[in-house]
Design a protein around this motif. Structure first.
Motif, mmCIF file in Angstrom:
data_model
loop_
_atom_site.group_PDB
_atom_site.id
_atom_site.type_symbol
_atom_site.label_atom_id
_atom_site.label_comp_id
_atom_site.label_asym_id
_atom_site.label_seq_id
_atom_site.Cartn_x
_atom_site.Cartn_y
_atom_site.Cartn_z
ATOM 1 N N UNK A 181 52.866 57.100 30.871
ATOM 2 C CA UNK A 181 52.286 58.443 30.709
ATOM 3 C C UNK A 181 52.980 59.413 31.654
ATOM 4 N N UNK A 182 54.209 59.812 31.363
ATOM 5 C CA UNK A 182 54.962 60.687 32.271
ATOM 6 C C UNK A 182 54.310 62.059 32.398
ATOM 7 N N UNK A 183 54.413 62.602 33.606
ATOM 8 C CA UNK A 183 53.971 63.974 33.825
ATOM 9 C C UNK A 183 52.578 64.125 34.374
ATOM 10 N N UNK A 184 51.744 63.073 34.297
ATOM 11 C CA UNK A 184 50.369 63.214 34.771
ATOM 12 C C UNK A 184 50.343 63.207 36.299
ATOM 13 N N UNK A 185 49.442 63.994 36.886
ATOM 14 C CA UNK A 185 49.287 64.033 38.341
ATOM 15 C C UNK A 185 48.652 62.715 38.797
ATOM 16 N N UNK A 186 49.357 61.970 39.635
ATOM 17 C CA UNK A 186 48.884 60.645 40.040
ATOM 18 C C UNK A 186 48.439 60.593 41.503
ATOM 19 N N UNK A 187 48.208 61.719 42.141
ATOM 20 C CA UNK A 187 47.849 61.731 43.562
ATOM 21 C C UNK A 187 46.500 61.052 43.785
ATOM 22 N N UNK A 188 46.496 60.031 44.638
ATOM 23 C CA UNK A 188 45.272 59.304 44.984
ATOM 24 C C UNK A 188 44.595 60.031 46.145
ATOM 25 N N UNK A 189 43.273 60.179 46.064
ATOM 26 C CA UNK A 189 42.548 60.892 47.119
ATOM 27 C C UNK A 189 41.747 59.971 48.021
ATOM 28 N N UNK A 190 41.343 58.787 47.536
ATOM 29 C CA UNK A 190 40.488 57.914 48.340
ATOM 30 C C UNK A 190 40.921 56.453 48.203
ATOM 31 N N UNK A 191 41.141 55.807 49.335
ATOM 32 C CA UNK A 191 41.526 54.395 49.372
ATOM 33 C C UNK A 191 40.401 53.579 49.992
ATOM 34 N N UNK A 192 40.108 52.426 49.393
ATOM 35 C CA UNK A 192 39.056 51.551 49.887
ATOM 36 C C UNK A 192 39.519 50.094 49.784
ATOM 37 N N UNK A 193 38.889 49.174 50.526
ATOM 38 C CA UNK A 193 39.248 47.765 50.381
ATOM 39 C C UNK A 193 38.966 47.261 48.963
ATOM 40 N N UNK A 194 39.896 46.459 48.450
ATOM 41 C CA UNK A 194 39.760 45.900 47.100
ATOM 42 C C UNK A 194 40.285 44.470 47.090
ATOM 43 N N UNK A 195 39.766 43.684 46.184
ATOM 44 C CA UNK A 195 40.254 42.316 45.981
ATOM 45 C C UNK A 195 41.666 42.347 45.430
ATOM 46 N N UNK A 196 41.922 43.248 44.486
ATOM 47 C CA UNK A 196 43.252 43.558 43.933
ATOM 48 C C UNK A 196 43.741 42.579 42.876
ATOM 49 N N UNK A 197 42.980 41.509 42.601
ATOM 50 C CA UNK A 197 43.307 40.614 41.484
ATOM 51 C C UNK A 197 42.002 40.211 40.812
ATOM 52 N N UNK A 198 41.183 41.214 40.554
ATOM 53 C CA UNK A 198 39.811 41.011 40.097
ATOM 54 C C UNK A 198 39.800 40.846 38.584
ATOM 55 N N UNK A 199 39.855 39.596 38.142
ATOM 56 C CA UNK A 199 39.837 39.297 36.707
ATOM 57 C C UNK A 199 38.972 38.074 36.457
ATOM 58 N N UNK A 200 38.825 37.704 35.199
ATOM 59 C CA UNK A 200 37.862 36.658 34.837
ATOM 60 C C UNK A 200 38.275 35.269 35.301
ATOM 61 N N UNK A 201 39.531 35.071 35.656
ATOM 62 C CA UNK A 201 39.973 33.771 36.168
ATOM 63 C C UNK A 201 39.657 33.594 37.642
ATOM 64 N N UNK A 202 39.286 34.671 38.326
ATOM 65 C CA UNK A 202 39.018 34.622 39.762
ATOM 66 C C UNK A 202 37.550 34.853 40.096
ATOM 67 N N UNK A 203 36.684 34.737 39.073
ATOM 68 C CA UNK A 203 35.248 34.964 39.232
ATOM 69 C C UNK A 203 34.524 33.788 38.575
ATOM 70 N N UNK A 204 33.477 33.287 39.228
ATOM 71 C CA UNK A 204 32.749 32.147 38.670
ATOM 72 C C UNK A 204 31.456 32.572 37.983
ATOM 73 N N UNK A 205 30.926 31.661 37.163
ATOM 74 C CA UNK A 205 29.619 31.795 36.521
ATOM 75 C C UNK A 205 29.111 30.363 36.271
ATOM 76 N N UNK A 206 27.814 30.139 36.164
ATOM 77 C CA UNK A 206 26.742 31.141 36.102
ATOM 78 C C UNK A 206 26.400 31.806 37.443
ATOM 79 N N UNK A 207 26.829 31.209 38.565
ATOM 80 C CA UNK A 207 26.631 31.871 39.856
ATOM 81 C C UNK A 207 27.868 32.689 40.181
ATOM 82 N N UNK A 208 27.664 33.962 40.516
ATOM 83 C CA UNK A 208 28.801 34.830 40.815
ATOM 84 C C UNK A 208 29.432 34.451 42.141
#
Length: 279
Positions: A165-192
């Motif tokens: 998507x060229x041309x869109x303003x991509x300036x980030x305003x707020x940074x916070x801690x994140x897991x950064x690989x948060x997908x269904x292979x890295x999360x368990x169930x039935x207990x989270x």
């Protein structure tokens, strides 16, 4: 020196497993060994789990390669406790190996990273997910997230988004801690429970929610549930930008024409572009 591309699902790893056993004083259950492209895992004889990662020295950066160990300091998050670790430099390549021993997971992963069918998840499960992500975002770290082992910078956000998507303003305003690989292979169930913390660190607000949304797009009702549960993250400007960041990975130069997420990602991106350009 160009680092050799390695897929640990195809490489001999017996010497690595043996070294980990000697260093951590455990016996690995060979029948439980899980091989991924850049990591290995196995259950031990003391009912713990060991994860082993191969990472190029050029991908370590200023924060080192100790994501799982450093995540032990995070509070209020459902994750397996870290118990021990060992790291060493490869004798022949510019590579670091690291093994971390943790508690066993309380259940199996929800699915593969990207799901094709909707999992059965309770309201309590979603409440635990929300509590963990809220607790993570409220903490502090000097680490920078490294999704796919790339240090997450403003330049990376801009380059990824503009690839689709060229041309869109991509300036980030707020940074916070994140897991950064948060997908269904890295999360368990039935207990989270969320695991594989090697890439966690500071990231634009909404990255984890956007990643889980992108991993759910083949199941529209699930993607809608993620958006509903994490509305505050995803409806912020940075959250919209992170959703576009994830969509760009699906729709960009390396798009898979067979990916069932293409159509919903494109539809969502069109709406996001209108909203971001109007703001």
């Amino acid at each position: 020196m160009t680092l050799r591309s390695v897929d640990l699902r195809k490489e001999p790893v017996e010497a690595v497993l043996n070294r980990v056993e000697r260093s951590l004083g455990v016996c690995l259950d060979q029948e439980t060994v899980v091989r991924k492209r850049r990591s290995l895992g196995a259950r031990t004889d003391r009912d713990t789990w060991v994860r082993i990662e191969r990472r190029g020295l050029d991908r370590i950066g200023v924060q080192g390669g100790d994501g799982t160990a450093s995540a032990e300091a995070l509070l209020g998050i459902a994750k397996p406790a870290w118990l021990a670790g060992v790291a060493w430099r490869d004798e022949t390549e510019a590579v670091m190996w690291r093994a971390d021993e943790t508690e066993l997971l309380p259940g199996p992963p929800v699915g593969s990273a990207v799901v094709a069918e909707g999992p059965q998840l309770s309201d309590e499960w979603w409440a635990a997910l929300n509590a963990s992500l809220d607790a993570l975002a409220a903490q502090h770290t000097n680490r920078i997230a490294t999704p796919d082992t790339e240090t997450l910078t403003q330049e990376l956000v801009t380059g990824t988004v503009h690839s689709a998507f060229p041309g869109i303003d991509t300036a980030v305003t707020e940074w916070r801690p994140a897991h950064a690989d948060f997908n269904w292979a890295n999360i368990t169930a039935p207990e989270f429970c969320v695991f594989d913390w090697e890439d966690w660190g500071m990231a634009p607000c909404g990255l984890d929610a956007a990643n889980l949304w992108g991993a759910s797009l083949a199941v529209p009702a699930l993607a809608d549930r993620v958006r509903s549960e994490r509305r505050e993250d995803l409806e912020s400007r940075d959250g919209k930008l992170m959703t576009l960041f994830v969509a760009a990975k699906i729709l960009g130069p390396y798009a898979d024409p067979e990916d069932p997420r293409l159509v919903p990602a494109r539809k969502a991106a069109e709406q996001l572009l209108r909203e971001l350009q109007a703001s």
